[in-house]
Write an enzyme that holds these catalytic residues in place. Structure first.
Site, short mmCIF file in Angstrom:
data_model
loop_
_atom_site.label_atom_id
_atom_site.label_comp_id
_atom_site.label_asym_id
_atom_site.label_seq_id
_atom_site.Cartn_x
_atom_site.Cartn_y
_atom_site.Cartn_z
N ASP A 119 3.55 76.11 107.54
CA ASP A 119 3.28 76.34 106.11
C ASP A 119 1.83 75.98 105.87
OD1 ASP A 119 5.90 76.90 106.03
OD2 ASP A 119 6.50 75.17 104.81
N HIS A 175 -1.10 72.09 104.04
CA HIS A 175 0.14 72.13 103.29
C HIS A 175 0.64 70.73 102.90
CE1 HIS A 175 4.21 73.28 102.25
NE2 HIS A 175 4.69 72.56 103.23
N ASP A 222 12.70 71.15 106.90
CA ASP A 222 13.03 72.53 107.28
C ASP A 222 12.15 73.00 108.45
OD1 ASP A 222 10.88 72.47 105.49
OD2 ASP A 222 11.18 74.55 104.89
N HIS A 223 11.29 72.10 108.95
CA HIS A 223 10.49 72.43 110.14
C HIS A 223 10.76 71.48 111.30
CE1 HIS A 223 7.90 75.56 108.31
NE2 HIS A 223 8.38 74.98 107.22
N HIS A 252 4.72 70.66 110.89
CA HIS A 252 4.56 69.56 109.93
C HIS A 252 5.88 68.84 109.72
CE1 HIS A 252 5.67 72.97 107.39
NE2 HIS A 252 6.10 72.10 106.48
N GLU A 254 3.82 82.30 107.47
CA GLU A 254 4.83 82.09 106.43
C GLU A 254 4.55 83.05 105.30
OE1 GLU A 254 4.70 79.87 103.22
OE2 GLU A 254 2.87 78.72 103.56
N HIS A 283 7.99 68.37 107.19
CA HIS A 283 9.11 68.78 106.32
C HIS A 283 10.36 69.06 107.15
CE1 HIS A 283 6.49 69.97 102.63
NE2 HIS A 283 6.93 68.73 102.57
N HIS A 320 9.63 82.90 107.18
CA HIS A 320 9.64 81.90 106.12
C HIS A 320 9.38 82.54 104.76
CE1 HIS A 320 8.73 78.13 104.04
NE2 HIS A 320 9.21 77.49 105.08
#
Lengths: 602, 658
Positions: free
Chosen positions: A178, A157, A72-73, A68, A203, A70, A414
């Site tokens: 996530d 998510h 942090d991904h 996705h 996660e 975000h 995660h």
């Protein structure tokens, strides 16, 4: 034994810079390629030197999959593909493909333009990186190459979030990214079919939490915002531009409408309008209710929520401001926070998880004095509230997903080590659970079945004999020959195997001579043998054939007498190698007691 | 494997495939051309239609003046229009396991199949197909229910009476099976049985068959289907297009290696070039507007209309039509326009790129925003007050028998300033216009059919090379009106297998293998022997488990140890059960090596005798004969089991076991 190896380069016993390497059936896949919000140095990105010390990654990876948008991904994606070097395919869903470059550009601007860092990826690199992206549709089976296939499932998510199944032959891994198991105001719940992967990589952000009902949290949230507004305070809600923001906007919009409130609601950065537009165009990714009613009323057209201007922060009177980013680590949310922190009438509501090292994390842990840049300290007087609105599965949700997918092994990423440990203990009551740290490799031995092509004749014969339903008490054994040629495995009957291979059968036969004394004529002797066998060998097919032979199953018996002595008969037993049991066993055990007198030297 | 053909209409197919114990319906198209035999349903009272004279046969013996009306020399049924359904007697519809839908035009008969027939299966379709299909059905129901007709004509269907009727009515087939439109309740119930699928998604049916939709490039979410098992593959091609319009391009390569390819839904206008038609459409439209006339475009509410609007978006400014109002009137106009914007995944690359910006993929959003295009649910309400002329009206139904289009035909038909432009290829425009004659308005026929033409399809078939092609019989001969055009038919080797309504075809298939799985424990216990370079064999003894059409082979469980029985052993012997049979043998025993081996085992006195077929070895000390031939060995000895076993094992050393 085949093995699947999983090595997190990021997100191993940690939250942030998700990046997990999976080796399965000779294929190497990188799952996510994120950045870490808590660091500003090298630790910000995953350590790609693990894959190769020098040179490009293309030769070592078959594909990269982004779950996705975000950061942090996906935050390290342009760095990985353009600066380290990767030219293979990068898979992500359409919404992720649309939104990811915008967030990357934002991230780049904050890092390079505001903080003045050099040696960072450029706008052009983001564009070049996005050119390598292949869009994924939900449930579509994408054939990366002849052997490797991937399939995306809805993860709930954020808009466009996906879980992916990676499959090589009969081995498979599912990576959740996530996910959220409870539908919220704008997204649906994650779903996967009973695909029984060898490993489920999940996660575990909320590994130890079981959250109360969403309704309660929503009510709490609205009550807090309302109270604050009533006493003339300002409410800051740090969010990421896409995701939670839209859910909370829908929540406030409907509340404002219902309560007929007048205090202004603002949304910082120009992204709002644009962000909401993405939601309108990708409405098929939202929840059922929104999808059903979108023609009549589009939930993403807000009446009460307006764009924020920096100058509004100093306006008197109550207001609610959504500002980015969500962890108060930089940007507009941090600026507003600094302005409002001194007044105890004000309030900051943290609606999501905050990574260690961010101001969000510090104030949530009760820190009331913050050291800012240039040795200044900031007294935090405003109210700090935490509302878990981030759409991660809680412990219950994780177990729910396990029930859905029925994995053979579990691997947690995660999350924080201590919390993971707790969940791991729970899961291990049922099956293996791994939680490798960054750079550590978890190895899982798989035991795949071997697919072969069985001759339909043989199969049908077996099925006909076995009857329509298998009887577990009386297993029937089938026999055949497996032919292994190049990559094909064929299971056929032995006769067909000979034919297919162009081989002649070699007959191996045995004949045993038995001397006996019997005064009768040859045919009579044979008949006596026949009747005797009939009486002792129940359950065998015994035939007296007109050509002067007796057959017991496939054993042939003949009688001849010698020329000199008509009473001396020779019994010839003849059988082929394929006969189950040496006939001598059969005959001599049964003959001796009664016909013993007839036998010569045995 | 069999194919039951329930529809004779080549572009509105309905076939049932029986494949490996599954019964799969491929599309359920509704043949709506039957409505051309009916009088139009006016929205407001039409004096002209109500004044038409009833029909009686010339000799006066047959009087059907209540049911049949004459108009300009043609006879029409004065009743609620009825549709020609797929054949329902050829096989029991309740046995259908699944229905695969290829595009929203080919699902209009769904409620007739899934409701009141005992159908308990699942329908598979893509999301745009379901959503837009629902809109089209909703529109159809709305058109019919808005103007209820008290009368339901049935007398004319009497066989004896129908025979004496004039014109197309006389030739109409199966009129007794024609049915009135379904209700919204039935639509909802039918559509609740739909399971959504995405392109290239693999759906397992009962473990026996896998089906998978592929992009077909014809309309939003339109698909061809692959129906396959591990060893057999059937491709179902329906309504496909290679032109670049709005949908995702057609996936051709996945059709390769098919045993059978069922080909339906080719263009109905093989001689009309869609681009040329689009040009003609625009110029006729501009000409009429400039002359002060109105333009009526009878069309479906989804599909080509998106392309027409896009074309007009570019054309309006250059043709100076900026002030002309464009109206789109349909109960589902708004929904159709809105839905078209949210299916980014199903659009062509250019449109997808727009969504990433984010901008609406279709420019009609801008036409609506700038008030150039307005949409209304019907001519009643807001439209009547906001309506300005001259204008362009898009509305349905393209058959001109029901819907708002009937009103505009009555309103504008009398003036030669106005033009009706036909763009949908499903109905003959002359037949459509028949009940409106005499007509003063101009009629332009610009059918736009983007489906594959014969040239494209033969190129496609050359590339994907199916072993056999099945197609409607119409494709195996040139069209009746152009019998000299041998390029307007399929010429293939082997020739395609033609079908017509009610055909049952035996598809040429020989299934020889089935996929089974050997469990790891058993696999590890197998010992392969190389019999030829690169070819190894292993004998397998296993227990076969078949469950949900999946077969696995497991190791034979060890028999439980027999409890020592205290009874005296019974004399009667039972055949042994469960022992592995001995393998078949192959190869030959070489004399010299065999003799050496015998010697090693202490058998030295061997007399060798040559025979025509081989040798006889006489083991003198043992009084035993061994007959060695190329394809056989015979060991003759007295009852000396240890010796026999030794000899057997020695012989086996030289042979291959299968």
């Amino acid at each position: 034994m085949p093995e699947i190896k999983v090595t997190p380069l990021g997100a191993g016993q940690d939250v942030g810079r998700s990046c997990i390497l999976v080796s399965i059936g000779g294929k190497n896949i990188m799952l996510d390629c994120g950045m870490h919000m808590g660091y500003n140095d090298d630790r910000r990105f995953p350590d790609f030197s693990y894959v190769t010390q020098n040179g490009r990654l293309t030769d070592f990876l078959d594909c990269v999959i982004i779950s996705h948008f975000h950061l942090d991904h996906c935050g390290a994606l342009p760095y990985m593909s353009e600066m380290v070097g990767y030219d293979g395919p990068i898979y992500m869903t359409h919404p992720t493909k649309a939104i990811c470059p915008i967030l990357l550009e934002d991230f780049r601007k904050i890092t390079v333009d505001k903080k003045g860092e050099t040696n960072f990826f450029t706008s052009q690199m983001i564009k070049d990186c996005m050119k390598k992206v292949v869009p994924l549709n939900l449930h579509q089976t994408v054939q990366v190459d002849d052997e490797l296939e991937i399939k995306a499932y809805y993860a709930g998510h954020v808009l466009g979030a996906a879980m992916v199944q990676i499959k090589v032959g009969s081995e498979s891994v599912v990576y959740t990214g996530d996910y959220n198991m409870t539908p919220d105001r704008h997204l649906g719940a994650a779903w996967i079919d009973k695909c029984r992967p060898d490993i489920l990589i999940s996660e575990s952000t909320y590994a130890t939490t079981i959250r109360d009902s969403k309704r309660c949290r929503e009510r709490d949230f609205l009550k807090k915002v309302h109270e604050s507004i009533e006493r003339g305070g300002k409410v800051l809600i740090p969010v990421f531009a896409l995701g939670r923001a839209q859910e909370l906007c829908i929540l406030l919009e409907t509340f404002w409408e219902r309560m007929n409130l007048k205090a202004p609601i603002y949304f910082s950065t120009g992204l709002t309008e644009k962000a909401n537009h993405y939601y309108k165009l990708f409405i098929t990714w939202t929840n059922q209710k929104i999808r059903k009613t979108f023609v009549q009323r589009n939930m993403f057209e807000f009446k009460h929520i307006k764009a924020f201007d920096r100058s509004y922060a100093d306006n008197p009177g109550p207001m609610v401001v959504f500002a980015t980013p969500g962890m108060l680590h930089a940007g507009q949310s941090l600026q507003i926070f600094k302005k409002w922190a001194g007044n105890e009438k004000n309030m900051v509501i943290m609606p999501g998880y905050c990574v260690q090292g961010t101001i969000g994390h510090k104030i949530l842990n009760g820190q009331r004095k913050l050291e800012m840049e240039g040795r200044a300290t900031l007294d935090v007087k405003l109210q700090v509230e935490y509302m878990s609105f981030s759409a991660h599965a809680d412990a219950k949700g994780i177990m729910q997903l396990i029930r859905m997918a029925e994995p053979r092994n579990m691997l947690l990423v995660h999350g924080e080590a201590a919390k993971m440990e707790f969940l791991k203990g729970k899961i291990e009551q049922e099956f293996n659970c791994y939680m490798p740290a960054n750079g550590e490799t978890a190895m899982v031995t798989t035991n795949p079945s071997v697919p072969v092509d069985m001759s339909l004749n043989l199969l049908k014969r077996e099925m006909a004999l076995g009857g329509p339903l298998p009887d577990p008490k009386k297993p029937r054994t089938m026999h055949g020959t497996l032919i292994m040629k190049e990559n094909s495995l064929k299971l056929v009957s032995s006769e067909q195997a000979l034919k297919e291979l162009g081989l002649n059968e070699h007959q191996l036969r045995f004949t045993c001579r038995v001397q006996l004394q019997d005064p009768h004529s040859d045919p009579d002797t044979l008949h006596r043998v026949y009747t005797h066998l009939k009486s002792v060998l129940k359950g065998y097919t015994i035939q007296h054939l007109p050509d002067g032979t007796v057959m017991v199953e496939s054993i042939v018996i003949k009688v001849s007498s010698s020329a000199e002595d008509v009473n001396a008969k020779v019994l010839l037993l003849s059988w082929s190698y394929q006969v189950q049991q040496s006939p001598t066993y059969l005959f001599f055990r049964r003959f001796r007691p009664r016909f013993g007198i007839f036998f010569g030297n045995v | 494997m069999k194919l039951y053909c329930l529809s004779g209409h080549p572009t509105l197919p309905c076939n049932v495939l029986k494949f490996k114990s599954t019964t799969i319906m491929l599309d359920c198209g509704l043949d709506t051309t039957s409505v051309l035999n009916f009088l139009p349903l006016p929205l407001v009272h039409s004096p002209r239609l109500s004044k038409l004279t009833g029909w009686t046969s010339k000799d006066g013996t047959v009087n059907l003046e209540k049911e049949l009306k004459e108009c300009a020399g043609r006879v029409f049924v004065d009743s609620q229009p009825e549709f020609c359904l797929p054949e329902r007697e050829l096989l029991d519809l309740s046995t259908i396991d699944v229905i695969l839908i290829s595009n929203y035009h080919c699902m209009m008969a769904l409620p007739y199949i899934t409701e009141h027939t005992g159908f308990t299966g699942t329908v598979y379709a893509t999301e745009p197909t379901l959503q837009i299909g629902r809109l089209l059905m909703e529109e159809l129901v709305n058109f019919m229910e808005r103007v209820p007709k008290a009368q339901s004509a049935t007398c004319w269907k009497n066989k004896d009476l129908q025979r004496v009727l004039p014109g197309p009515l006389k030739e109409a087939v199966d009129v007794w099976t024609w049915k009135r439109c379904y209700s919204m309740h039935e639509v909802n119930s039918a559509l609740s049985k739909v399971q959504l699928v995405g392109y290239s998604q693999k759906v397992e049916l009962f473990g026996a068959v896998q089906v998978s939709p592929l992009s077909s490039g014809y309309s939003l979410g339109s698909s061809n289907w692959i129906i396959q098992s591990h060893h057999e593959k059937v491709s179902y091609v329906s309504g496909s297009s290679l032109l670049t319009t709005h949908p995702q391009p057609m996936d051709q390569s996945s059709l390769k290696n098919s045993d059978v390819l069922i080909l339906t839904g080719l263009t109905q206008m093989p001689t009309a070039n869609p681009d040329g038609m689009l040009g003609e459409f625009c110029s006729n439209l501009a000409m009429t507007i400039r002359a002060g006339g109105n333009v009526l475009v009878p069309c479906y509410s989804s599909g080509v209309i998106y392309d027409l609007l896009e074309c007009l978006y570019q054309f309006i400014e250059s043709a100076n039509l900026g002030t002309t109002p464009f109206y789109f009137i349909s109960p589902v106009a708004n929904s159709s326009l809105e839905f078209s914007q949210i299916f980014a995944e199903w659009l062509c690359h250019n449109k997808q790129t727009k969504v990433y910006l984010p901008e609406p993929p279709f420019p009609h959003a801008e036409l609506i925003q700038t008030n150039k295009l307005k949409h209304y649910p019907s001519i009643h309400g807001d439209f009547s007050s906001e309506f300005r002329q001259p204008c362009v009206v898009f509305t349905g139904h393209p058959s001109l028998r029901f819907g708002d289009v009937v009103h505009f035909m009555e309103l504008w038909g009398k003036s030669s300033l106005n033009t009706v432009i036909f763009t949908e290829p499903d109905f003959s425009y002359l037949d459509a216009l028949a009940p409106y004659q005499p007509l003063a308005m101009k009629c332009v026929y610009c059918p736009i059919d983007t489906r594959l033409n014969f040239h494209q399809v033969s190129k496609l078939l050359k590339e994907v090379q199916p072993l056999h092609v099945v197609c409607p019989e119409q494709y195996t001969q040139p069209p009746l009106s152009q019998s000299h055009r041998s390029d307007l038919m399929l010429e293939l080797t082997p020739p395609p297998m033609p079908y017509r309504r009610c055909s049952v075809l035996n598809l040429p298939f020989r299934r020889r293998y089935e996929r089974v799985y050997i469990l790891p424990e058993l696999a590890n216990s197998l010992t392969p022997n190389e019999v030829k370079p690169g070819v190894s064999v292993a004998t397998v003894s296993a227990v076969l488990h078949s469950k949900d059409n999946k077969h696995t082979l497991q190791s034979v469980p060890k028999p439980p140890p027999v409890a020592p029985s205290k009874k005296r052993k019974r004399v009667v012997e039972e055949p042994p059960v469960g022992l592995a049979p001995k393998p078949l043998l192959s190869g030959a025993v070489p004399l010299e090596s065999f003799l050496v081996t015998l010697q090693k085992h202490g058998i030295t006195e061997v007399k060798v005798e040559e025979t025509p077929d081989g040798h006889i070895l006489h083991l003198q000390a043992e009084d035993t004969l061994i007959q060695l031939e190329d394809d056989g060995t015979h060991i003759v000895c007295d009852n000396n089991e240890p010796l026999r076993t030794t000899l057997r094992d020695l012989v086996l050393r030289f042979l291959q076991k299968l």
